[in-house]
Structures are given as C-alpha cells and as structure tokens.
Design a protein around this motif. Structure first.
Motif, PDB file in Angstrom:
ATOM      1  N   THR A  91       0.844  -1.195   0.000  1.00  0.00           N
ATOM      2  CA  THR A  91       0.000   0.000   0.000  1.00  0.00           C
ATOM      3  C   THR A  91       0.883   1.250   0.000  1.00  0.00           C
ATOM      4  OG1 THR A  91      -1.669  -1.212   1.257  1.00  0.00           O
ATOM      5  CG2 THR A  91      -1.892   1.181   1.186  1.00  0.00           C
ATOM      6  N   PHE A  92       1.943   1.220   0.782  1.00  0.00           N
ATOM      7  CA  PHE A  92       2.917   2.324   0.794  1.00  0.00           C
ATOM      8  C   PHE A  92       3.530   2.494  -0.593  1.00  0.00           C
ATOM      9  CE2 PHE A  92       7.541   3.090   0.992  1.00  0.00           C
ATOM     10  CZ  PHE A  92       7.544   4.413   1.409  1.00  0.00           C
ATOM     11  N   LEU A  93       3.961   1.405  -1.183  1.00  0.00           N
ATOM     12  CA  LEU A  93       4.592   1.421  -2.495  1.00  0.00           C
ATOM     13  C   LEU A  93       3.636   1.979  -3.554  1.00  0.00           C
ATOM     14  CD1 LEU A  93       7.142   0.536  -4.063  1.00  0.00           C
ATOM     15  CD2 LEU A  93       6.091  -1.694  -4.309  1.00  0.00           C
ATOM     16  N   ASN A  94       2.425   1.479  -3.586  1.00  0.00           N
ATOM     17  CA  ASN A  94       1.440   1.937  -4.571  1.00  0.00           C
ATOM     18  C   ASN A  94       1.082   3.404  -4.386  1.00  0.00           C
ATOM     19  OD1 ASN A  94       1.357  -0.629  -5.676  1.00  0.00           O
ATOM     20  ND2 ASN A  94      -0.417  -1.254  -4.467  1.00  0.00           N
ATOM     21  N   GLU A  95       0.930   3.812  -3.144  1.00  0.00           N
ATOM     22  CA  GLU A  95       0.566   5.202  -2.860  1.00  0.00           C
ATOM     23  C   GLU A  95       1.641   6.165  -3.364  1.00  0.00           C
ATOM     24  OE1 GLU A  95      -1.905   8.183  -1.670  1.00  0.00           O
ATOM     25  OE2 GLU A  95      -2.388   6.052  -1.564  1.00  0.00           O
ATOM     26  N   LEU A  96       2.889   5.844  -3.117  1.00  0.00           N
ATOM     27  CA  LEU A  96       3.968   6.720  -3.593  1.00  0.00           C
ATOM     28  C   LEU A  96       4.099   6.690  -5.108  1.00  0.00           C
ATOM     29  CD1 LEU A  96       7.014   6.434  -1.181  1.00  0.00           C
ATOM     30  CD2 LEU A  96       5.591   8.414  -1.636  1.00  0.00           C
ATOM     31  N   LEU A  97       3.934   5.529  -5.683  1.00  0.00           N
ATOM     32  CA  LEU A  97       4.116   5.374  -7.123  1.00  0.00           C
ATOM     33  C   LEU A  97       3.036   6.082  -7.926  1.00  0.00           C
ATOM     34  CD1 LEU A  97       5.607   4.006  -9.506  1.00  0.00           C
ATOM     35  CD2 LEU A  97       4.068   2.072  -9.195  1.00  0.00           C
ATOM     36  N   THR A  98       1.797   5.997  -7.471  1.00  0.00           N
ATOM     37  CA  THR A  98       0.674   6.483  -8.281  1.00  0.00           C
ATOM     38  C   THR A  98      -0.009   7.724  -7.729  1.00  0.00           C
ATOM     39  OG1 THR A  98      -0.890   5.042  -7.142  1.00  0.00           O
ATOM     40  CG2 THR A  98       0.201   4.140  -9.098  1.00  0.00           C
ATOM     41  N   SER A  99       0.560   8.367  -6.732  1.00  0.00           N
ATOM     42  CA  SER A  99      -0.069   9.539  -6.115  1.00  0.00           C
ATOM     43  C   SER A  99      -0.401  10.610  -7.153  1.00  0.00           C
ATOM     44  CB  SER A  99       0.857  10.131  -5.052  1.00  0.00           C
ATOM     45  OG  SER A  99       0.306  11.333  -4.553  1.00  0.00           O
ATOM     46  N   GLN A 100      -1.576  11.159  -7.050  1.00  0.00           N
ATOM     47  CA  GLN A 100      -2.003  12.249  -7.931  1.00  0.00           C
ATOM     48  C   GLN A 100      -1.660  13.621  -7.342  1.00  0.00           C
ATOM     49  OE1 GLN A 100      -3.505  11.647 -11.026  1.00  0.00           O
ATOM     50  NE2 GLN A 100      -2.768   9.603 -10.519  1.00  0.00           N
ATOM     51  N   SER A 101      -1.028  13.623  -6.193  1.00  0.00           N
ATOM     52  CA  SER A 101      -0.687  14.864  -5.502  1.00  0.00           C
ATOM     53  C   SER A 101       0.332  15.685  -6.299  1.00  0.00           C
ATOM     54  CB  SER A 101      -0.106  14.534  -4.121  1.00  0.00           C
ATOM     55  OG  SER A 101       0.418  15.695  -3.522  1.00  0.00           O
ATOM     56  N   ASN A 102       0.251  16.994  -6.162  1.00  0.00           N
ATOM     57  CA  ASN A 102       1.248  17.892  -6.765  1.00  0.00           C
ATOM     58  C   ASN A 102       2.487  18.015  -5.886  1.00  0.00           C
ATOM     59  OD1 ASN A 102      -0.283  18.479  -9.050  1.00  0.00           O
ATOM     60  ND2 ASN A 102      -1.381  20.113  -7.995  1.00  0.00           N
ATOM     61  N   LEU A 103       2.448  17.428  -4.707  1.00  0.00           N
ATOM     62  CA  LEU A 103       3.595  17.472  -3.808  1.00  0.00           C
ATOM     63  C   LEU A 103       4.700  16.562  -4.342  1.00  0.00           C
ATOM     64  CD1 LEU A 103       1.681  17.143  -0.415  1.00  0.00           C
ATOM     65  CD2 LEU A 103       2.564  19.246  -1.455  1.00  0.00           C
ATOM     66  N   SER A 104       5.918  16.825  -3.910  1.00  0.00           N
ATOM     67  CA  SER A 104       7.022  15.939  -4.278  1.00  0.00           C
ATOM     68  C   SER A 104       8.032  15.904  -3.149  1.00  0.00           C
ATOM     69  CB  SER A 104       7.689  16.404  -5.578  1.00  0.00           C
ATOM     70  OG  SER A 104       8.315  17.653  -5.393  1.00  0.00           O
TER      71      SER A 104
END
Length: 198
Positions: free
Chosen positions: A96-109
């Motif tokens: 879940t951590f891996l997927n969230e970071l990989l596919t995040s739609q956030s403009n943050l980086s």
C-alpha cells in the motif's frame, strides 16, 4: 552480466519508466528509492549498495545525486535510500505504501509527498503501520537510530543490516540536511553541532 544482475537492472529501469509515467516531476531521491525497493520486490534480493550505506555519514538521504558522479561515489547514497525505503515499506503498509507513492495524484514531491503519504497511511484504520510512519521527520529519525542501535526482532523497528561497517566518529561534524552521524560521547563533545538531532 549474470542473469540475476540483468534482472535487477531491468527491474530498476522499468520502475523508473513506470514511475515517470505517473509522476514525471518527482525528485530523484524518491525515484531512486522506489526503484531500489522494486528491485528487492521483484528479485527477492537487495542491491549490493546496502553494504555501502554506512561508508559516508554525510550522505544526505534527500540529496539529488549528480549524474556525472562515478558509481563508487553514488553507492553510499544508494545504500541509504535502499535501506530507508525498505524500512518504510516494511513498517508503513508494505505494498500500500509502495502503490501510494508510485501512483499519487498529488502535486507534492520529495519530503512533502513522503510526509503526506505517511500521514494518510498512518490514519487509515485498515492499514497496520508503525508509529514511525506518522511523518517523514519521525521516520527519518527512527531510521537513523535503528541503523546504529538495531534490535533485530520481527516486531522491532530494526534496519536490515544494522551497524554493518558503521563509521562512528570521535566528535560531531557539520552534516548535510537529512544525513546522520554516530559519535562517541565524551566530556568535551556532549552536544550535536548546529542543525543536527541528538
């Protein structure tokens, strides 16, 4: 190249390609950390750079590596990223951590994305996470402590290899942001230098 190295390199570069499709403006240290984690998830083995993670105490976790650096100069940084992203994966929701970071739609980086992702994961009742997952800052400090003072039990916050090759200094040094150093405590040096965490 032997077949295992070929698979590792191919996995690493495919992870970069996939990540770039979702997050083309992500900071390089996050891209490399995720690619190194992908290597482990696909091949079942760690990139050998983990053995270099303690070689340079002034290797900043969040620093973007110069492309023209020689491979040997990059290894401590890659090793640090390798250990840190595995540490987060193991304690902060695994895939879940891996997927969230990989596919995040956030403009943050970078740090802001990591902080936001960790806060979301730690507040989700359906995901079991460790308390170190509540923020980037907390995860970084806990990770650094675990590197030098490991307690390798399944329920602890250990780092994969613990103080292997760790360089312990005689006195604190000036550090880059998000880097760490262990040093021997004496009567003369009982405080950290500016910008460091005790």
């Amino acid at each position: 190249l032997n077949p295992q190295n070929r698979k590792r390199i191919l996995t690493h570069e495919m992870a970069h390609l996939l990540h770039h499709q979702y997050r083309p403006r992500e900071e390089n240290w996050v891209k490399d950390g995720l690619a190194l984690l992908f290597e482990y998830r696909v091949t079942g083995t760690f990139n050998r750079s983990i053995l270099n993670a303690f070689d340079n105490p002034n290797s900043s976790l969040t620093e973007n590596i110069e492309l023209d650096l020689k491979t040997q100069e990059k290894l401590p940084h890659y090793g640090e990223l390798n250990l840190y992203f595995y540490y987060l994966w193991r304690l902060c929701g695994k895939n879940t951590f891996l997927n969230e970071l990989l596919t995040s739609q956030s403009n943050l980086s970078g740090i802001e994305l990591m902080d936001s992702t960790l806060k979301v994961l730690s507040s989700n009742q359906d995901i079991i996470t460790d308390t170190v997952c509540s923020s980037f800052e907390k995860s970084f400090v806990s990770f650094q402590i675990a590197k030098f003072f490991p307690e390798p039990t399944p329920s602890s916050r250990y780092v994969l290899i613990g103080n292997f090759n760790a360089q312990i200094g005689d006195a604190p040094i000036e550090l880059k942001p998000y880097s760490a150093q262990a040093f021997h405590l004496s009567k003369e040096n009982q405080k950290c230098t500016n910008g460091t965490t005790q």
